[in-house]
Design a protein around this motif. Structure first.
Motif, PDB file in Angstrom:
ATOM      1  N   LEU B 115       0.829  -1.220   0.000  1.00 45.82           N
ATOM      2  CA  LEU B 115       0.000   0.000   0.000  1.00 45.82           C
ATOM      3  C   LEU B 115       0.856   1.260   0.000  1.00 45.82           C
ATOM      4  N   ASP B 116       1.897   1.286   0.875  1.00 45.64           N
ATOM      5  CA  ASP B 116       2.741   2.469   0.989  1.00 45.64           C
ATOM      6  C   ASP B 116       3.953   2.405   0.071  1.00 45.64           C
ATOM      7  N   ALA B 117       3.963   1.400  -0.858  1.00 42.39           N
ATOM      8  CA  ALA B 117       5.055   1.239  -1.827  1.00 42.39           C
ATOM      9  C   ALA B 117       6.413   1.136  -1.124  1.00 42.39           C
ATOM     10  N   ILE B 118       6.456   0.380  -0.011  1.00 43.55           N
ATOM     11  CA  ILE B 118       7.721   0.141   0.676  1.00 43.55           C
ATOM     12  C   ILE B 118       8.175  -1.267   0.328  1.00 43.55           C
ATOM     13  N   GLY B 119       9.223  -1.363  -0.500  1.00 41.94           N
ATOM     14  CA  GLY B 119       9.752  -2.648  -0.938  1.00 41.94           C
ATOM     15  C   GLY B 119      11.042  -2.972  -0.227  1.00 41.94           C
ATOM     16  N   PRO B 120      11.694  -4.094  -0.582  1.00 42.01           N
ATOM     17  CA  PRO B 120      12.950  -4.516   0.058  1.00 42.01           C
ATOM     18  C   PRO B 120      14.049  -3.462  -0.022  1.00 42.01           C
ATOM     19  N   GLU B 121      14.118  -2.719  -1.134  1.00 37.72           N
ATOM     20  CA  GLU B 121      15.170  -1.692  -1.289  1.00 37.72           C
ATOM     21  C   GLU B 121      15.036  -0.621  -0.212  1.00 37.72           C
ATOM     22  N   GLU B 122      13.787  -0.157   0.006  1.00 42.18           N
ATOM     23  CA  GLU B 122      13.542   0.912   0.972  1.00 42.18           C
ATOM     24  C   GLU B 122      13.955   0.485   2.380  1.00 42.18           C
ATOM     25  N   LEU B 123      13.863  -0.825   2.673  1.00 47.25           N
ATOM     26  CA  LEU B 123      14.169  -1.306   4.020  1.00 47.25           C
ATOM     27  C   LEU B 123      15.627  -1.736   4.165  1.00 47.25           C
ATOM     28  N   GLY B 124      16.411  -1.592   3.118  1.00 52.75           N
ATOM     29  CA  GLY B 124      17.830  -1.968   3.208  1.00 52.75           C
ATOM     30  C   GLY B 124      18.037  -3.465   3.326  1.00 52.75           C
ATOM     31  N   ILE B 125      17.108  -4.251   2.773  1.00 52.66           N
ATOM     32  CA  ILE B 125      17.267  -5.716   2.879  1.00 52.66           C
ATOM     33  C   ILE B 125      18.458  -6.204   2.037  1.00 52.66           C
ATOM     34  N   PRO B 126      18.698  -5.647   0.816  1.00 55.75           N
ATOM     35  CA  PRO B 126      19.914  -6.050   0.094  1.00 55.75           C
ATOM     36  C   PRO B 126      21.184  -5.784   0.913  1.00 55.75           C
ATOM     37  N   LYS B 127      21.182  -4.661   1.666  1.00 51.50           N
ATOM     38  CA  LYS B 127      22.343  -4.333   2.485  1.00 51.50           C
ATOM     39  C   LYS B 127      22.512  -5.350   3.620  1.00 51.50           C
ATOM     40  N   LEU B 128      21.381  -5.820   4.152  1.00 52.31           N
ATOM     41  CA  LEU B 128      21.432  -6.850   5.198  1.00 52.31           C
ATOM     42  C   LEU B 128      22.088  -8.120   4.662  1.00 52.31           C
ATOM     43  N   LEU B 129      21.689  -8.531   3.441  1.00 53.19           N
ATOM     44  CA  LEU B 129      22.254  -9.750   2.835  1.00 53.19           C
ATOM     45  C   LEU B 129      23.766  -9.588   2.645  1.00 53.19           C
ATOM     46  N   GLU B 130      24.153  -8.386   2.236  1.00 54.32           N
ATOM     47  CA  GLU B 130      25.579  -8.077   2.059  1.00 54.32           C
ATOM     48  C   GLU B 130      26.331  -8.202   3.391  1.00 54.32           C
ATOM     49  N   ARG B 131      25.733  -7.635   4.456  1.00 54.26           N
ATOM     50  CA  ARG B 131      26.372  -7.708   5.777  1.00 54.26           C
ATOM     51  C   ARG B 131      26.519  -9.151   6.219  1.00 54.26           C
ATOM     52  N   VAL B 132      25.467  -9.958   5.983  1.00 56.28           N
ATOM     53  CA  VAL B 132      25.500 -11.361   6.411  1.00 56.28           C
ATOM     54  C   VAL B 132      26.682 -12.067   5.745  1.00 56.28           C
ATOM     55  N   ARG B 133      26.899 -11.756   4.446  1.00 60.57           N
ATOM     56  CA  ARG B 133      28.016 -12.356   3.715  1.00 60.57           C
ATOM     57  C   ARG B 133      29.354 -11.786   4.223  1.00 60.57           C
ATOM     58  N   GLY B 134      29.407 -10.463   4.387  1.00 58.46           N
ATOM     59  CA  GLY B 134      30.690  -9.811   4.656  1.00 58.46           C
ATOM     60  C   GLY B 134      31.187  -9.899   6.091  1.00 58.46           C
ATOM     61  N   GLU B 135      30.270  -9.949   7.074  1.00 51.47           N
ATOM     62  CA  GLU B 135      30.695  -9.823   8.474  1.00 51.47           C
ATOM     63  C   GLU B 135      30.909 -11.163   9.180  1.00 51.47           C
ATOM     64  N   GLY B 136      30.766 -12.284   8.437  1.00 57.18           N
ATOM     65  CA  GLY B 136      30.944 -13.588   9.086  1.00 57.18           C
ATOM     66  C   GLY B 136      29.927 -13.836  10.180  1.00 57.18           C
ATOM     67  N   VAL B 137      28.662 -13.499   9.880  1.00 55.90           N
ATOM     68  CA  VAL B 137      27.585 -13.595  10.865  1.00 55.90           C
ATOM     69  C   VAL B 137      27.178 -15.062  11.061  1.00 55.90           C
ATOM     70  N   SER B 138      26.920 -15.445  12.340  1.00 58.74           N
ATOM     71  CA  SER B 138      26.538 -16.830  12.618  1.00 58.74           C
ATOM     72  C   SER B 138      25.035 -17.045  12.557  1.00 58.74           C
TER      73      SER B 138
END
Lengths: 199, 199
Positions: B115-138
């Motif tokens: 409704l409010d046109a808030i998609g994954p990009e607006e929420l920084g979800i791609p950035k989260l995936l990047e962090r998961v890969r880059g920071e050695g998250v468990s």
């Protein structure tokens, strides 16, 4: 937390000192401010600093003002009429909200109290007597709180004005507008009965 | 009222926009501030302006901070462990008050909403995936609100992380500590029953 985050904590602690706020609601308010940094937090901080820096007591009546004298004392239409004596600025604002008083005020800044060593000098009562003589006042209205200290102070001022030729009155006591008798205290009902008038 | 008195009025109007405040309580708070000009009003205004000017989102996690990165992201002891995904800074603060999480956060700044046109990009979800890969998250802990939008967002993130090899969990649902069954809604009781464990 680092010093930087400590500033947000410090802001929450300062906000929690406002009446009506505790630690929880202060945190909620700061979160709200953080969301509205430009729209609310910046202008509120700026206005608060500006008022804190500029505000002072009106040299005539004791009201708070940012100008030389307060807007009420500066209004020539309100001169030479009644002076309404109030305990503090909160009472002055309440009278102004009532909207039916067209004279000036005298803010005592407290009430007489032997315990706290607050005498007539501290409350500016000599200054009030001077104003009554100097401003051609027709009436002094004692609008002090209906507490023991408030009424003691009212009696003291009434006696000090005795013989000055000016009319001294006090606010009527009785049933509040919209008040139900069942919920009123006995003292108010007695006072309203004593002051009854022709219907 | 003159312009000067208008500033006090403007301050009351700004204060009334804080959550938990209305016109009456804002006026009471301003009266309190006027009484404590030097002790409270001046430092509060100054701190508010300072925070409003300096605060920004942490470029790593989205938390609010006055430093380059927030204190949590700057703490090496909290690196390379869990990332807790929260909706907003209020939720992050609530997690920190809990005091038992030792990893880092990812603040979405909202939830998915067609409704409010808030998609994954607006929420920084791609950035989260990047962090998961880059920071050695468990592990990624989804601590989103138990609302429809919150749970939709949680499912989306869980699916996006599928195949990344990282463990994805969510907060347990059940009876709150100190909660009485009689006062709990049916959904919570059902969820607590489904997730029952050996005593």
């Amino acid at each position: 937390m680092s010093d930087a985050e400590g500033d947000i904590e410090a802001l929450i602690r300062l906000m929690a000192r406002l009446p009506g706020f505790g630690p929880r609601s202060a945190r909620r308010a700061v979160l709200h401010l953080l969301r509205k940094r430009d729209g609310l937090m910046a202008p509120l901080g700026e206005m608060m600093s500006h008022v804190a820096e500029t505000v002072h007591d009106c040299p005539v009546c004791g009201n708070v003002t940012l100008a030389e004298t307060c807007a009420i004392c500066a209004d020539p239409a309100r001169a030479g009429r009644e002076i309404c004596v109030v305990e503090d600025v909160a009472a002055l604002w309440a009278m102004e909200r009532g909207g039916s008083f067209g004279g000036r005020y005298h803010v005592l800044g407290g009430v007489l109290s032997a315990l706290d060593a607050i005498g007539p000098e501290e409350l500016g009562i000599p200054k009030l007597l001077e104003r009554v003589r100097g401003e051609g006042v027709s009436e002094v209205i004692l609008a002090l709180n209906a507490t023991v200290d408030g009424q003691t102070t009212a009696h003291y001022i009434a006696e000090a004005l005795d013989g000055s030729g000016v009319r001294v009155t006090s606010l009527a006591q009785g049933v509040p507008i919209g008040g139900e008798l069942d919920y009123l205290d006995d003292g108010t009902i007695s006072a309203a009965l004593r002051a009854r008038r022709a219907f």
